[in-house]
Design a protein around this motif. Structure first.
Motif, short mmCIF file in Angstrom:
data_model
loop_
_atom_site.label_atom_id
_atom_site.label_comp_id
_atom_site.label_asym_id
_atom_site.label_seq_id
_atom_site.Cartn_x
_atom_site.Cartn_y
_atom_site.Cartn_z
N ALA B 192 29.10 22.37 4.04
CA ALA B 192 28.60 23.57 3.37
C ALA B 192 27.92 23.16 2.07
CB ALA B 192 29.76 24.53 3.07
N ARG B 205 27.00 32.95 -1.96
CA ARG B 205 27.54 33.31 -0.64
C ARG B 205 28.84 34.09 -0.75
NH1 ARG B 205 28.79 35.38 2.99
NH2 ARG B 205 29.01 34.77 5.19
N PHE C 189 35.20 27.24 8.17
CA PHE C 189 35.09 27.54 6.75
C PHE C 189 33.63 27.86 6.48
CE2 PHE C 189 34.46 26.16 2.36
CZ PHE C 189 35.44 26.90 1.75
N LEU C 190 33.26 29.12 6.70
CA LEU C 190 31.87 29.52 6.47
C LEU C 190 31.47 29.26 5.01
CD1 LEU C 190 31.60 32.91 8.40
CD2 LEU C 190 30.58 30.73 9.02
N PRO C 191 30.20 28.93 4.76
CA PRO C 191 29.08 28.87 5.69
C PRO C 191 28.94 27.56 6.45
CG PRO C 191 28.30 28.39 3.51
CD PRO C 191 29.77 28.67 3.38
N ALA C 192 29.94 26.70 6.45
CA ALA C 192 29.86 25.50 7.28
C ALA C 192 30.06 25.91 8.74
CB ALA C 192 30.93 24.50 6.87
N PHE C 193 29.29 25.33 9.61
CA PHE C 193 29.50 25.49 11.05
C PHE C 193 29.32 26.94 11.50
CE2 PHE C 193 32.60 22.06 9.72
CZ PHE C 193 31.67 21.08 9.86
N ASP C 222 27.52 35.82 11.30
CA ASP C 222 28.32 34.96 10.42
C ASP C 222 27.89 35.00 8.97
OD1 ASP C 222 29.67 34.26 12.70
OD2 ASP C 222 28.62 32.37 12.98
N GLU C 223 27.10 36.01 8.60
CA GLU C 223 26.64 36.06 7.21
C GLU C 223 27.16 37.28 6.47
OE1 GLU C 223 22.47 35.36 6.80
OE2 GLU C 223 22.61 33.45 7.87
N GLY C 224 28.05 38.03 7.07
CA GLY C 224 28.60 39.21 6.41
C GLY C 224 29.52 38.83 5.26
N ILE C 226 32.41 37.86 3.00
CA ILE C 226 33.65 37.14 3.27
C ILE C 226 34.84 37.84 2.62
CG2 ILE C 226 34.89 34.98 2.80
CD1 ILE C 226 32.15 33.56 2.99
N ILE C 227 35.91 37.99 3.37
CA ILE C 227 37.10 38.67 2.83
C ILE C 227 38.17 37.65 2.44
CG2 ILE C 227 38.79 40.52 3.23
CD1 ILE C 227 36.96 41.41 5.61
N LYS C 273 28.84 40.54 -0.76
CA LYS C 273 30.07 39.88 -1.20
C LYS C 273 31.18 40.92 -1.27
CE LYS C 273 27.87 36.91 -4.64
NZ LYS C 273 28.14 36.29 -5.95
#
Lengths: 278, 278, 278, 278
Positions: B192, B205, C189-193, C222-224, C226-227, C273
Motif C-alpha cells: 500500500a 484514503r 489490508f486495503l488499499p493493498a491488494f 473496494d474504495e468505500g 473504511i470502518i 472516510k
C-alpha cells in the motif's frame, strides 16, 4: 503419498540430528519439514519432523531407539484427526466458535461430545449434530460430579479435553486422569489476574490492555504451561462487562489457535513451559 | 568456544539434512541451533546452522560441496560484526535510534560512517564519534551524485548500506554495486502507498492502521524483498502529519529489527521474497 | 429511564456545542455521553450524544434546527435493534460468527434473513432459526440476479445489508438502493491488494503481515469508506491458502466490530472516510 | 491565534456541558476540540477543551466557578512546554530515546537536566547539551541520597520527573514532594511481574507475550495509575536476556507516548486509574 510424524525429545548430544536423519534416510523416507530446538539451560533437545512416506511404527521406533539416549521420548503418529470432548458452562462464544471451525474442517479433530454443568448450550451443540451431555453439579459433591463426568468421558476415549469457558475448577484427582491433556482458556493475560473474575480485576486495576491465555491444566490453578496468549487494547470507557465482551473476541481465537497447535503435535511440554513449533 | 555459521540453499533432495549433518558430525562440530525450510512450490531448500567449534573454511566448504547439488550456495562465516554505512537525509529518528542501539551494543555491526545529502545530522552523528560525510546533490546530476557516494563508500568496504530515511531514489546502476545489500525503511505498509508521501496517501484514503516496511532495495522502487513489517492504529483525528509522527515509532523499530536479522545472517532472499529464520 | 440518541453534523460555527446543549438542557434531558469532532480541513462538525430521558422527536428536531446552520444533518433515534439482512456465498466463518454473536445478544440488530447465491449455508442459518434464501446467479444476467435480491430484500426493509464474504460485485445501480448502507468485509489490508484473490496477491508479494478491512460499499470497488481494519503476522512458511485460513480469524472480528459500531450509530461518513466515535 | 486549555473535573450534574460552554461562548472563545467523560460508577465528570483565543485566567476561572459545583477542580493553561527532569541509572535506551525525540521537537517539554546514581550516561546526555548530575547512592543512606536529589531538583522546578529506567525505589517521603508528578516505565505488563527482574519472572513463567507499562509513581510500588501499556510476542527461544532486549523496543515507545500524553494534559487521575483523552 502418506505422511508420518516423528516427535523426539531427549537430552542433547553431539550428532543427534545426524543420527536421527540417518535412520530416516536409510528407511527411504523424505523430510518435508523439520523443527529442532535445544534448551540451552537444561541441555534438552526437541524435534518435530514431518516425513513423506511411512514405515511400520514398531520397527521405526526401534531403529530410532538404537541411536538415541535411553531416556528419549519417541512418538510416531500418522497425521490424523484426534478425538476430543469439549466442556463448557453457559457462555456460547468459545464453544460455538469451535463447532463452527470444526464444521468448516479447520481443526484436525473429531468432536465426540460436549459436556456441560448446565443445559444452556444444548441447542447450539445439537444443531451441529454433536451429542450434548448435561451433567449438573447441583446436589452433588465435587467428587461425585467429577465421577459422573469421567464416566461419561470413558465412552469417547478423547485424546484431549477442551475447556471452552468451563467455569468450574477440577480437583487434582480429576486432572490426573488427563495429564497434560486438558486445555483451558483463561480470560486474562496470565499470570495477571489469576483466579475468579479476571475482567473485574482488570477493570479495578485500570489496565490499558486485556488478554487471554490458553494453557494446559495442571494441579495448580491457572499455573499450567501456557500455549498461546493474545491481547487487545481497552481504555477508561470500558466497564468490567465491556472488557468481558471485548475479551471474547480474543478468547475464542486463542483457544482455537492453541487447540490447532496441540492437535497438530506442534506443542512440547517441558518443565511447566511449552515449546511451540509454529 | 568459538562458533561458526553455515548457510546453505540449494534444490531440495532426499537426504540433504542427513548428508549435511554427517559432514558436521564427522568434523567433530556440534549443532547449537538449526533452521531448515523447504519452499514446496519451487522445491528449494534453505538451512542456517550455528555450530560450536570451528573448522578451516576452505576444507569445510569442500566437504559440504561433495554432498550437495552442484548449484548449491554455501556460505560459511564466523559470527562477527559486519561493517555498514548508513545513509540519511534530514530526519533524525531512524539514524539516532541506530546510533543509540549501536552504542549500546545491540547490533552486531560496525558503523563505519554516515553519508547524507544534507548537513543536518552531522552533530548527532559526530556525538557518537562516527564520521559524517555531507555529499550534496545540488548542482550535480543524479549520476555524478551517486559517483561521489560510491567513491566515499569505497574506503569503508561496507557489507550493507542502510537507508535510514534517505529520501532519494537510487538508479539501477547504483543498486548493482550493492546487490541485495541495501536495506531501506519505507514509511508505509507495502504494497500500500508505494512512492512519495505515503502518510498523505494513507490520510487521504482514511485507513485505520498505518505501517512501516523494511526491504532490500532492488531496481524496482519499493518492490524489493520485504524483511519486516509492523503497524499501529490511527483514527479520524490524525492529520497526515500526525500519522507521520506516530509512524516514526514503528519505522525505527522495524529498521533496527530487520538490520539485526540481516546482520545475524537470518535472512535468505529467494525470488523477490525473504525467508527469515527468527 | 429511556435513552435517546442525537447525531448532528454540520459546518462548524462558534457556539455550536453551547447552542445544542442549551436545547438539551432546556428540555430537561441529561447528557450521558458526548462525542464531538471538528474536521479542521473542511471546518465540519460532528456530534454524537446519548441522552437520558426522551422528548418527542419532531419537536426536538425543530428546536435543534433553530440553532443549527440550515444544512445541518440531524438524526434522532431511540437506541433500538435495527433490522439487517446478511448476504453470503459459501464460506461459513463470517456468517456463523454473526449468527452466534446475535444469538448471544452481542449485536443490537435483528437479523431478518440470509441471502446467498448458493445453498451451502442453509443448514447453518436455519439452525439459528433465520430464514435462508438461495437466489442463484446461474442462468441470470447480473441485473436479473440483483432484481431478484432486491425483491427479496423489500419484504424485510433492512437498515443495513451485511456482506459476510459475499463473493460477487454489485452494480452501481444496486448500490444506489442502499447508499452507505451496505457493509463489506474485504480480506486484505486495503488499499493493498484491491480486487480478486488478495491472499494470493499477499503471498506473491511476500508480505509479513496480512489484514482485513470492513468498509461501506460504494460504486467503486473496494474504495468505500473504511470502518475497521486489523492485521496478523505471517511469514515465509504460509502458503496463500494458509494465509486465507489465518485471515479468517480477523475477518470475522473486523466485520462484527464494524457492524456493532454502525448499529450503535457511532460511524459518520464524510467525503469517502469515516469518523468513528468508539 | 493563541490557544488556551481548560481542564475540569467535578461531580456530574445536569447541564454541566451547557453551563461550561455558555461561559466559553460568552467570552467569545471558540472550541477547537472537546473531550468529555462521565464515570458512571462514581458520577464524576471530566472535560478537556482546547480553545481558540484566550482570556485572562483569573476572570475565566471565576466565571467557571460560578456555574460549577464547589468541589470542582479547574485548571487553565496555555499550551506551553513544561519543564521536566529525567532520572536514569545505567541503561541508555529510554533516556537516549527521550533526548532524541526532544531534539527533534516531538515532546512539548524542556528537559532541564538528567540525574543519575551512576556516571554512565553523562556523555550521551551532554552530547545533547543537557546538564548531567551524577548523585551517587554509595555511602549514603536512602534518605540522604534522596535529599541530595531533591536539592538538585529544586533549582529546576520541574513539573514532572521522568524515571527512564531509574532502578531505585523512592521512599514515600520523596514521592510526596511530587504527587502524581513522577512517571515511571516498568518493564512488564503490570500487574504481572511486579517488583524486581520482571523479564526473569516472565521467562520463568513461560509467557508468550511480554509487556511494558508506564504509570504514575505512588507510595505503593508498581501500583500507581497506569498511563500506557504495550506488548510484543515472544516464544520459547527467548532467554530472559533476550526478552529484556526485545522489551526495550516497547519500553521506550511506551514511556515517550505516556510523557507526551501527560505533557499535553490529556491524562486525568481518578482513584488509582487514569482517564486518557487521546
Amino acid at each position: 503419498m502418506s505422511k508420518q510424524l516423528v516427535l523426539i525429545d531427549c537430552p542433547d548430544a553431539k550428532g543427534l540430528v545426524y543420527n536421527i536423519t540417518k535412520v530416516i534416510y536409510d528407511l527411504g523416507l523424505n523430510i518435508i519439514s523439520n523443527h529442532e530446538y535445544v534448551d540451552s539451560n537444561s541441555g534438552y533437545f526437541f524435534m518435530r519432523t514431518v516425513l513423506e512416506g511411512s514405515h511400520p511404527e514398531e520397527q521405526f521406533r526401534e531403529k530410532l531407539s538404537e541411536v538415541l539416549p535411553g531416556e528419549a521420548n519417541i512418538r510416531l503418529s500418522a497425521l490424523r484427526k484426534k478425538p476430543i470432548v469439549i466442556l463448557a458452562t453457559k457462555e456460547p462464544h468459545c464453544l460455538g466458535d469451535l463447532l463452527l471451525r470444526n464444521a468448516d474442517d479447520e481443526l484436525p479433530c473429531d468432536i465426540k461430545a460436549v459436556i456441560s454443568n448446565h443445559d444452556h448450550l444444548r441447542k447450539l451443540t445439537e444443531s451441529f449434530e454433536i451429542p450434548y451431555h448435561h451433567i449438573s453439579s447441583e446436589n452433588r459433591s465435587r467428587e461425585e460430579h467429577e465421577q459422573k463426568i469421567l464416566a461419561c468421558l470413558d465412552q469417547y476415549e478423547p485424546d484431549y479435553l477442551v475447556l471452552a469457558k468451563y467455569m468450574r475448577i477440577f480437583t487434582p484427582q480429576f486432572v490426573k486422569h488427563y495429564p497434560h491433556r486438558i486445555i483451558n482458556i483463561h480470560h486474562s493475560f496470565l499470570p495477571a489476574f489469576i483466579g475468579a473474575s479476571p475482567y473485574q480485576q482488570a477493570f479495578d486495576r485500570g489496565v490499558k490492555i486485556i488478554g487471554s491465555t490458553s494453557h494446559f491444566v495442571t494441579e495448580n490453578l491457572d499455573e499450567g504451561p501456557i500455549i498461546v496468549q493474545d491481547v487487545i487494547p481497552v481504555n477508561h470507557t470500558f466497564t468490567a462487562e465491556g472488557m468481558a465482551q471485548a475479551g471474547r473476541d480474543i478468547e475464542k481465537n486463542v483457544l482455537a489457535k492453541s487447540l490447532k497447535l496441540v492437535l497438530e503435535n506442534r506443542v512440547f511440554i517441558f518443565k511447566d513451559k511449552t515449546i511451540v513449533f509454529d
